[in-house]
Design a protein around this motif. Structure first.
Motif, PDB file in Angstrom:
ATOM      1  N   UNK A  14     -10.687  13.638  18.803  1.00 14.58           N
ATOM      2  CA  UNK A  14     -10.199  13.974  20.138  1.00 14.58           C
ATOM      3  C   UNK A  14     -11.066  13.377  21.232  1.00 14.58           C
ATOM      4  N   UNK A  15     -12.268  12.847  20.882  1.00 12.99           N
ATOM      5  CA  UNK A  15     -13.149  12.268  21.887  1.00 12.99           C
ATOM      6  C   UNK A  15     -13.011  10.752  21.959  1.00 12.99           C
ATOM      7  N   UNK A  16     -12.096  10.179  21.187  1.00 14.27           N
ATOM      8  CA  UNK A  16     -11.926   8.723  21.184  1.00 14.27           C
ATOM      9  C   UNK A  16     -10.916   8.291  22.231  1.00 14.27           C
ATOM     10  N   UNK A  17     -10.436   7.092  22.104  1.00 12.22           N
ATOM     11  CA  UNK A  17      -9.528   6.516  23.097  1.00 12.22           C
ATOM     12  C   UNK A  17      -8.230   6.066  22.436  1.00 12.22           C
ATOM     13  N   UNK A 219      -4.376  20.681  28.819  1.00  9.12           N
ATOM     14  CA  UNK A 219      -4.792  19.537  29.637  1.00  9.12           C
ATOM     15  C   UNK A 219      -5.109  20.072  31.024  1.00  9.12           C
ATOM     16  N   UNK A 220      -6.397  20.043  31.384  1.00 10.54           N
ATOM     17  CA  UNK A 220      -6.835  20.610  32.661  1.00 10.54           C
ATOM     18  C   UNK A 220      -6.694  19.630  33.813  1.00 10.54           C
ATOM     19  N   UNK A 221      -6.915  18.342  33.519  1.00 15.63           N
ATOM     20  CA  UNK A 221      -6.880  17.373  34.616  1.00 15.63           C
ATOM     21  C   UNK A 221      -6.682  15.974  34.050  1.00 15.63           C
ATOM     22  N   UNK A 222      -6.223  15.079  34.893  1.00 22.04           N
ATOM     23  CA  UNK A 222      -6.130  13.663  34.534  1.00 22.04           C
ATOM     24  C   UNK A 222      -6.348  12.835  35.782  1.00 22.04           C
ATOM     25  N   UNK A 223      -7.053  11.731  35.614  1.00 19.14           N
ATOM     26  CA  UNK A 223      -7.366  10.882  36.762  1.00 19.14           C
ATOM     27  C   UNK A 223      -7.402   9.427  36.319  1.00 19.14           C
ATOM     28  N   UNK A 224      -7.069   8.551  37.252  1.00 16.32           N
ATOM     29  CA  UNK A 224      -7.030   7.120  36.946  1.00 16.32           C
ATOM     30  C   UNK A 224      -8.432   6.511  37.116  1.00 16.32           C
ATOM     31  N   UNK A 225      -8.844   5.724  36.143  1.00 18.01           N
ATOM     32  CA  UNK A 225     -10.138   5.048  36.205  1.00 18.01           C
ATOM     33  C   UNK A 225      -9.984   3.688  36.902  1.00 18.01           C
ATOM     34  N   UNK A 227     -10.331   0.748  35.834  1.00 18.74           N
ATOM     35  CA  UNK A 227      -9.628  -0.277  35.048  1.00 18.74           C
ATOM     36  C   UNK A 227      -8.157   0.094  34.809  1.00 18.74           C
ATOM     37  N   UNK A 228      -7.684   1.132  35.531  1.00 14.85           N
ATOM     38  CA  UNK A 228      -6.289   1.618  35.463  1.00 14.85           C
ATOM     39  C   UNK A 228      -5.963   2.368  34.178  1.00 14.85           C
ATOM     40  N   UNK A 229      -6.950   2.631  33.352  1.00 15.22           N
ATOM     41  CA  UNK A 229      -6.734   3.553  32.232  1.00 15.22           C
ATOM     42  C   UNK A 229      -6.850   4.977  32.775  1.00 15.22           C
ATOM     43  N   UNK A 230      -6.593   5.964  31.906  1.00 14.65           N
ATOM     44  CA  UNK A 230      -6.578   7.355  32.357  1.00 14.65           C
ATOM     45  C   UNK A 230      -7.632   8.175  31.636  1.00 14.65           C
ATOM     46  N   UNK A 231      -8.311   9.026  32.412  1.00 16.46           N
ATOM     47  CA  UNK A 231      -9.257   9.976  31.862  1.00 16.46           C
ATOM     48  C   UNK A 231      -8.578  11.340  31.807  1.00 16.46           C
ATOM     49  N   UNK A 232      -8.434  11.875  30.597  1.00 20.70           N
ATOM     50  CA  UNK A 232      -7.758  13.153  30.391  1.00 20.70           C
ATOM     51  C   UNK A 232      -8.794  14.210  30.028  1.00 20.70           C
ATOM     52  N   UNK A 233      -8.829  15.289  30.758  1.00 23.05           N
ATOM     53  CA  UNK A 233      -9.740  16.395  30.476  1.00 23.05           C
ATOM     54  C   UNK A 233      -8.967  17.502  29.766  1.00 23.05           C
ATOM     55  N   UNK A 234      -9.386  17.809  28.544  1.00 21.12           N
ATOM     56  CA  UNK A 234      -8.690  18.822  27.739  1.00 21.12           C
ATOM     57  C   UNK A 234      -9.658  19.934  27.341  1.00 21.12           C
ATOM     58  N   UNK A 235      -9.090  21.104  27.074  1.00 15.87           N
ATOM     59  CA  UNK A 235      -9.912  22.253  26.684  1.00 15.87           C
ATOM     60  C   UNK A 235      -9.277  22.964  25.497  1.00 15.87           C
ATOM     61  N   UNK A 236     -10.073  23.229  24.493  1.00 16.85           N
ATOM     62  CA  UNK A 236      -9.651  24.035  23.354  1.00 16.85           C
ATOM     63  C   UNK A 236      -9.534  25.476  23.843  1.00 16.85           C
ATOM     64  N   UNK A 242     -14.655  21.841  26.044  1.00 16.17           N
ATOM     65  CA  UNK A 242     -13.968  20.819  26.837  1.00 16.17           C
ATOM     66  C   UNK A 242     -14.261  19.431  26.275  1.00 16.17           C
ATOM     67  N   UNK A 243     -13.271  18.552  26.364  1.00 17.59           N
ATOM     68  CA  UNK A 243     -13.405  17.180  25.893  1.00 17.59           C
ATOM     69  C   UNK A 243     -12.760  16.235  26.890  1.00 17.59           C
TER      70      UNK A 243
END
Length: 514
Positions: A14-17, A219-225, A227-236, A242-243
């Motif tokens: 879950x911590x990969x890309x 999924x708590x949050x998502x934001x654009x980086x 390089x136009x990829x996305x950072x997704x913040x998730x919580x068990x 949090x990951x």
């Protein structure tokens, strides 16, 4: 639209890309996941679901009508225009989309993704039933308009009470003999357990390399980086751990939960959208002998001012191999966006960019507000009286009241009205194709395949490549052609899906006898 580079096929943590993140474990994410994995077996996918099982919200069989929405019986898809004519464009589009869905499902059966179609789809005739001179005239016009198109070949119309009695005895027994009635019937109608279908697709996906399903993850949050990829913040949700996940593509298919996540993405294309939640309830028959006397989905006309999802229907269902009979839905209002959501969902969704459209839509839909208030205030006797319109001999003790799913209707900006309330599905995509969100409700699940095909073509550059085009044609034999325009192709396709999905009339008779 962005190019799609393939990485390794090993199971990722879950911590990969992963290449793709799917938010929500319902019919939409399952459909998109299977399509992408068939198009590109090397793709890596992570799915995040906030509840502890797949299909727990809108895709659950008790949370939706289960109608294979093909516009055979749903009168709200064929409005009567000011000149008295009946509009059929939307009905034809929905009928075509459902045929495409059946193609995909037949492909899944033939290729072993789903063991048997009997797990999720059954042949149940679709009927429209009306009473009163004005409504009978409307249904007569609707029948003539629809049957001029080949996708509605085989539809029957009658005002003969004996014939209607043979089709739907529960509806006719005890009815006023002087009342003018009419009905249409499509034998090819279906009942679909979208929960079972979704589970089967996720069972397949979980066995594939590079696919991970994370249940009970928010999924708590998502934001654009940059390089136009996305950072997704998730919580068990169980451990509160949090990951952070990085991905090139995000699909938000979280039903009523899609709007808040779209707002968090902050993409310009998502500005101005709002949501209007509508809850629902069913009356579920608890008497087996009554259930066995009905074998149809019978849809009537919605009350004036009511939302399309509240079109009343007396509905045969096959859920987990057991026959059921439902009536409803009875609409209601809740500020939750999900059945398992928070009462703060609606107020927290109001932003500076959508408050004007939401206020304007509210002002333009005062009759709907009044209707929902009346529905919330209904007594058990009120609900019984509504049922008696379709089952005159109904008794309250034979029915239990159950809560159905939560729907969030789309509110969007409009140049003339300021804001309008939409009763359909709306796909919102980022300009670069790196994110897509699906908003809205019916006929969503039934047309999931067409919606996801459109998404893939909008968001994945490979969709136009010769390799993917060949795969599309394997998965959807009619791909690139129009079932609504090509009569012979539609007949051939329908014959194939009817056979593969066990939808013949003889099969129906066997099931009823069994």
């Amino acid at each position: 639209m962005f190019p799609f580079f393939v990485m390794n096929t090993k199971k990722s943590s879950k911590t990969s890309s992963p290449d793709v993140v799917l938010i929500g474990a319902g019919i939409m994410s399952a459909t998109l996941g299977v399509l992408l994995k068939k198009l590109n077996p090397s793709i890596t996918i992570s799915v995040f679901e906030r509840l502890d099982r797949v299909t727990a919200e809108s895709s659950d069989p008790w949370n939706n009508a289960g109608t294979g929405h093909s516009a055979f019986c749903e009168l709200n898809y064929t409005p009567q225009l000011a000149d008295g004519s009946v509009e059929t464009k939307k009905a034809i589009k929905i009928a075509e989309s459902f045929e495409v869905s059946k193609e995909f499902w037949a492909y899944l059966v033939e290729n072993g993704v789903i063991d048997s179609p009997d797990e999720f789809i059954h042949n149940i005739p679709h009927l429209s039933f009306v009473w009163g001179e004005e409504n009978v005239e409307y249904l007569r016009k609707r029948y003539k308009a629809l049957t001029s198109h080949h996708l509605f070949h085989g539809m029957e119309y009658t005002e003969d009470k004996d014939k209607i009695q043979s089709w739907i005895p529960l509806v006719m027994n005890g009815r006023d003999a002087s009342e003018k009635v009419a009905a249409t019937r499509m034998e090819l109608g279906t009942d679909v357990n979208f929960g079972a279908l979704t589970k089967a697709m996720f069972n397949y996906l979980e066995k594939q390399d590079g696919v991970n399903l994370f249940l009970n993850y928010e999924v708590d949050d998502l934001s654009r980086k940059k390089d136009n990829s996305w950072l997704i913040e998730v919580k068990d949700r169980a451990t509160k751990k949090e990951s952070k996940i990085t991905t090139k593509f995000v699909f938000i298919g979280a039903g009523g939960g899609s709007l808040p996540l779209l707002e968090k993405s902050n993409i310009p294309e998502g500005k101005g959208f709002g949501g209007f939640p509508v809850s629902g309830q069913w009356l579920v028959c608890n008497k087996p002998e009554i259930i066995e006397r009905h074998q149809a989905k019978v849809y009537g006309k919605a009350s004036v001012g009511s939302p399309p999802m509240s079109v009343p229907h007396l509905d045969t269902r096959i859920i987990d191999g057991k026959k059921a009979l439902l009536f409803g839905p009875y609409a209601g209002f809740s500020t939750k966006f999900l059945k398992n959501g928070s009462y703060l969902d609606l107020p927290l969704s109001i932003k500076l960019n959508n408050i004007k459209p939401m206020l304007a839509a509210g002002l333009h839909n005062i009759p709907l507000t009044k209707y929902l208030i009346d529905q919330v205030r209904q007594s058990p006797q009120d609900r019984l009286e509504a049922l008696k319109d379709y089952f005159p001999e109904a008794k309250l003790e034979d029915w239990d009241l159950e809560t159905a799913g939560q729907r969030v209707q789309v509110i969007k900006k409009d140049k003339k009205a300021g804001g309008v309330l939409e009763f359909g599905t709306e796909m919102v995509t980022a300009a670069d194709g790196s994110l897509a969100a699906l908003l809205g409700a019916s006929p969503g699940a039934s047309t999931a395949v067409s919606i996801m095909l459109e998404l893939i073509h909008k968001c994945f550059a490979e969709a136009k490549s010769p390799e993917w085009q060949r795969e599309f044609k394997k998965i959807i034999p009619s791909f690139g052609k129009s079932l609504s325009k090509e009569k012979d192709l539609a007949a051939k396709t329908r014959a194939w899906t009817t056979e593969v999905l066990h939808l013949s009339a003889s099969r129906l008779e066997e099931e009823v006898t069994a």
